[in-house]
Design a protein around this motif. Sequence first.
Motif, PDB file in Angstrom:
ATOM      1  N   MET A  21      28.401 -13.578 -41.550  1.00  0.00           N
ATOM      2  CA  MET A  21      29.819 -13.707 -41.221  1.00  0.00           C
ATOM      3  C   MET A  21      30.164 -12.901 -39.974  1.00  0.00           C
ATOM      4  SD  MET A  21      31.736 -13.869 -44.891  1.00  0.00           S
ATOM      5  CE  MET A  21      30.795 -12.597 -45.739  1.00  0.00           C
ATOM      6  N   ARG A  22      29.610 -11.695 -39.859  1.00  0.00           N
ATOM      7  CA  ARG A  22      29.890 -10.856 -38.697  1.00  0.00           C
ATOM      8  C   ARG A  22      29.305 -11.474 -37.427  1.00  0.00           C
ATOM      9  NH1 ARG A  22      29.369  -7.305 -35.034  1.00  0.00           N
ATOM     10  NH2 ARG A  22      30.483  -5.374 -34.870  1.00  0.00           N
ATOM     11  N   ALA A  23      28.122 -12.070 -37.530  1.00  0.00           N
ATOM     12  CA  ALA A  23      27.505 -12.715 -36.362  1.00  0.00           C
ATOM     13  C   ALA A  23      28.367 -13.886 -35.875  1.00  0.00           C
ATOM     14  CB  ALA A  23      26.095 -13.192 -36.698  1.00  0.00           C
ATOM     15  N   ALA A  24      28.885 -14.672 -36.805  1.00  0.00           N
ATOM     16  CA  ALA A  24      29.756 -15.783 -36.437  1.00  0.00           C
ATOM     17  C   ALA A  24      31.047 -15.253 -35.809  1.00  0.00           C
ATOM     18  CB  ALA A  24      30.060 -16.641 -37.659  1.00  0.00           C
ATOM     19  N   ALA A  25      31.607 -14.197 -36.390  1.00  0.00           N
ATOM     20  CA  ALA A  25      32.832 -13.597 -35.858  1.00  0.00           C
ATOM     21  C   ALA A  25      32.601 -13.053 -34.451  1.00  0.00           C
ATOM     22  CB  ALA A  25      33.323 -12.491 -36.793  1.00  0.00           C
ATOM     23  N   LEU A  26      31.477 -12.416 -34.243  1.00  0.00           N
ATOM     24  CA  LEU A  26      31.144 -11.863 -32.931  1.00  0.00           C
ATOM     25  C   LEU A  26      31.054 -12.978 -31.888  1.00  0.00           C
ATOM     26  CD1 LEU A  26      30.364  -9.445 -31.166  1.00  0.00           C
ATOM     27  CD2 LEU A  26      28.010  -9.734 -31.965  1.00  0.00           C
ATOM     28  N   SER A  33      37.342 -14.319 -25.839  1.00  0.00           N
ATOM     29  CA  SER A  33      37.667 -13.230 -24.908  1.00  0.00           C
ATOM     30  C   SER A  33      37.049 -13.453 -23.539  1.00  0.00           C
ATOM     31  CB  SER A  33      37.190 -11.882 -25.460  1.00  0.00           C
ATOM     32  OG  SER A  33      35.778 -11.793 -25.426  1.00  0.00           O
ATOM     33  N   GLY A  34      35.964 -14.214 -23.514  1.00  0.00           N
ATOM     34  CA  GLY A  34      35.263 -14.425 -22.261  1.00  0.00           C
ATOM     35  C   GLY A  34      34.318 -13.297 -21.888  1.00  0.00           C
ATOM     36  N   PHE A  35      34.105 -12.356 -22.822  1.00  0.00           N
ATOM     37  CA  PHE A  35      33.215 -11.217 -22.573  1.00  0.00           C
ATOM     38  C   PHE A  35      32.049 -11.233 -23.547  1.00  0.00           C
ATOM     39  CE2 PHE A  35      37.433  -9.466 -21.355  1.00  0.00           C
ATOM     40  CZ  PHE A  35      37.181  -9.272 -20.015  1.00  0.00           C
ATOM     41  N   ARG A  36      30.839 -11.080 -23.032  1.00  0.00           N
ATOM     42  CA  ARG A  36      29.681 -10.921 -23.920  1.00  0.00           C
ATOM     43  C   ARG A  36      29.722  -9.536 -24.541  1.00  0.00           C
ATOM     44  NH1 ARG A  36      25.439 -11.546 -26.330  1.00  0.00           N
ATOM     45  NH2 ARG A  36      23.329 -10.911 -25.939  1.00  0.00           N
ATOM     46  N   ALA A  37      30.044  -8.557 -23.732  1.00  0.00           N
ATOM     47  CA  ALA A  37      30.210  -7.174 -24.195  1.00  0.00           C
ATOM     48  C   ALA A  37      31.457  -6.642 -23.492  1.00  0.00           C
ATOM     49  CB  ALA A  37      28.998  -6.338 -23.846  1.00  0.00           C
ATOM     50  N   PRO A  38      32.374  -6.064 -24.239  1.00  0.00           N
ATOM     51  CA  PRO A  38      33.604  -5.595 -23.620  1.00  0.00           C
ATOM     52  C   PRO A  38      33.382  -4.306 -22.810  1.00  0.00           C
ATOM     53  CG  PRO A  38      33.563  -4.942 -25.903  1.00  0.00           C
ATOM     54  CD  PRO A  38      32.356  -5.801 -25.682  1.00  0.00           C
ATOM     55  N   ALA A  39      34.258  -4.083 -21.862  1.00  0.00           N
ATOM     56  CA  ALA A  39      34.268  -2.816 -21.121  1.00  0.00           C
ATOM     57  C   ALA A  39      34.660  -1.711 -22.103  1.00  0.00           C
ATOM     58  CB  ALA A  39      35.272  -2.897 -19.983  1.00  0.00           C
ATOM     59  N   PRO A  40      34.266  -0.484 -21.824  1.00  0.00           N
ATOM     60  CA  PRO A  40      34.578   0.613 -22.742  1.00  0.00           C
ATOM     61  C   PRO A  40      36.061   0.703 -23.133  1.00  0.00           C
ATOM     62  CG  PRO A  40      33.016   1.372 -21.102  1.00  0.00           C
ATOM     63  CD  PRO A  40      33.445  -0.019 -20.690  1.00  0.00           C
ATOM     64  N   HIS A  41      36.955   0.405 -22.210  1.00  0.00           N
ATOM     65  CA  HIS A  41      38.386   0.489 -22.536  1.00  0.00           C
ATOM     66  C   HIS A  41      38.862  -0.646 -23.436  1.00  0.00           C
ATOM     67  CE1 HIS A  41      38.279  -1.975 -18.861  1.00  0.00           C
ATOM     68  NE2 HIS A  41      39.374  -2.562 -19.334  1.00  0.00           N
ATOM     69  N   ASN A  42      38.040  -1.682 -23.619  1.00  0.00           N
ATOM     70  CA  ASN A  42      38.378  -2.794 -24.516  1.00  0.00           C
ATOM     71  C   ASN A  42      37.526  -2.820 -25.786  1.00  0.00           C
ATOM     72  OD1 ASN A  42      40.419  -3.981 -22.965  1.00  0.00           O
ATOM     73  ND2 ASN A  42      38.902  -5.005 -21.666  1.00  0.00           N
ATOM     74  N   ALA A  43      36.595  -1.900 -25.927  1.00  0.00           N
ATOM     75  CA  ALA A  43      35.650  -1.927 -27.046  1.00  0.00           C
ATOM     76  C   ALA A  43      36.340  -1.848 -28.401  1.00  0.00           C
ATOM     77  CB  ALA A  43      34.622  -0.805 -26.898  1.00  0.00           C
ATOM     78  N   GLU A  44      37.341  -0.985 -28.527  1.00  0.00           N
ATOM     79  CA  GLU A  44      38.018  -0.834 -29.822  1.00  0.00           C
ATOM     80  C   GLU A  44      38.754  -2.123 -30.205  1.00  0.00           C
ATOM     81  OE1 GLU A  44      41.455   1.836 -31.949  1.00  0.00           O
ATOM     82  OE2 GLU A  44      40.394   2.701 -30.247  1.00  0.00           O
ATOM     83  N   ALA A  45      39.451  -2.723 -29.272  1.00  0.00           N
ATOM     84  CA  ALA A  45      40.163  -3.975 -29.548  1.00  0.00           C
ATOM     85  C   ALA A  45      39.175  -5.082 -29.909  1.00  0.00           C
ATOM     86  CB  ALA A  45      41.000  -4.382 -28.339  1.00  0.00           C
ATOM     87  N   PHE A  46      38.059  -5.130 -29.205  1.00  0.00           N
ATOM     88  CA  PHE A  46      37.019  -6.129 -29.449  1.00  0.00           C
ATOM     89  C   PHE A  46      36.464  -5.970 -30.869  1.00  0.00           C
ATOM     90  CE2 PHE A  46      32.781  -7.993 -28.895  1.00  0.00           C
ATOM     91  CZ  PHE A  46      33.017  -9.074 -28.052  1.00  0.00           C
ATOM     92  N   GLU A  47      36.128  -4.741 -31.260  1.00  0.00           N
ATOM     93  CA  GLU A  47      35.575  -4.492 -32.600  1.00  0.00           C
ATOM     94  C   GLU A  47      36.598  -4.772 -33.698  1.00  0.00           C
ATOM     95  OE1 GLU A  47      32.449  -4.055 -33.674  1.00  0.00           O
ATOM     96  OE2 GLU A  47      31.945  -4.418 -31.582  1.00  0.00           O
ATOM     97  N   ALA A  52      38.423  -8.327 -38.050  1.00  0.00           N
ATOM     98  CA  ALA A  52      39.473  -9.193 -38.598  1.00  0.00           C
ATOM     99  C   ALA A  52      38.961 -10.614 -38.825  1.00  0.00           C
ATOM    100  CB  ALA A  52      40.678  -9.207 -37.659  1.00  0.00           C
ATOM    101  N   VAL A  53      38.193 -11.133 -37.888  1.00  0.00           N
ATOM    102  CA  VAL A  53      37.638 -12.482 -38.042  1.00  0.00           C
ATOM    103  C   VAL A  53      36.607 -12.508 -39.164  1.00  0.00           C
ATOM    104  CG1 VAL A  53      36.336 -14.335 -36.893  1.00  0.00           C
ATOM    105  CG2 VAL A  53      38.159 -13.139 -35.664  1.00  0.00           C
ATOM    106  N   THR A  54      35.815 -11.446 -39.291  1.00  0.00           N
ATOM    107  CA  THR A  54      34.847 -11.357 -40.389  1.00  0.00           C
ATOM    108  C   THR A  54      35.577 -11.375 -41.729  1.00  0.00           C
ATOM    109  OG1 THR A  54      33.289 -10.118 -39.016  1.00  0.00           O
ATOM    110  CG2 THR A  54      32.973  -9.981 -41.407  1.00  0.00           C
ATOM    111  N   ALA A  55      36.646 -10.605 -41.853  1.00  0.00           N
ATOM    112  CA  ALA A  55      37.423 -10.564 -43.100  1.00  0.00           C
ATOM    113  C   ALA A  55      38.065 -11.916 -43.395  1.00  0.00           C
ATOM    114  CB  ALA A  55      38.484  -9.475 -43.017  1.00  0.00           C
ATOM    115  N   ALA A  56      38.607 -12.559 -42.372  1.00  0.00           N
ATOM    116  CA  ALA A  56      39.211 -13.883 -42.563  1.00  0.00           C
ATOM    117  C   ALA A  56      38.160 -14.901 -42.988  1.00  0.00           C
ATOM    118  CB  ALA A  56      39.902 -14.329 -41.277  1.00  0.00           C
ATOM    119  N   THR A  57      36.966 -14.798 -42.433  1.00  0.00           N
ATOM    120  CA  THR A  57      35.867 -15.691 -42.802  1.00  0.00           C
ATOM    121  C   THR A  57      35.478 -15.491 -44.259  1.00  0.00           C
ATOM    122  OG1 THR A  57      35.045 -15.708 -40.534  1.00  0.00           O
ATOM    123  CG2 THR A  57      33.479 -16.345 -42.259  1.00  0.00           C
ATOM    124  N   ALA A  58      35.359 -14.245 -44.683  1.00  0.00           N
ATOM    125  CA  ALA A  58      35.013 -13.948 -46.081  1.00  0.00           C
ATOM    126  C   ALA A  58      36.079 -14.497 -47.019  1.00  0.00           C
ATOM    127  CB  ALA A  58      34.852 -12.442 -46.272  1.00  0.00           C
TER     128      ALA A  58
END
Length: 72
Positions: A21-26, A33-47, A52-58
């Motif tokens: 589920m987490r892999a699908a959410a990622l 988002s258009g980002f493979r890996a977010p910039a450090p200032h966006n990492a918290e929002a990305f995670e 949230a998507v993992t929880a919604a999937t479950a």
Amino acid sequence: MCRSIKTLRPPFTESVSEEDMRAAALQYVRKISGFRAPAPHNAEAFERAVAAVTAATADLLATLEVRGAAKR
């Protein structure tokens, strides 16, 4: 949209792990988002979005009723 996201419900998949589920959410969050890996200032929002998507999937998988599938 996200070709690498596999279907996670029966009969396509017998068992689904938190990791599945987490892999699908990622993949979903990366795509929208258009980002493979977010910039450090966006990492918290990305995670937070991935969590949230993992929880919604479950929640979705726990409440779906598939006709003809055995009840779990």
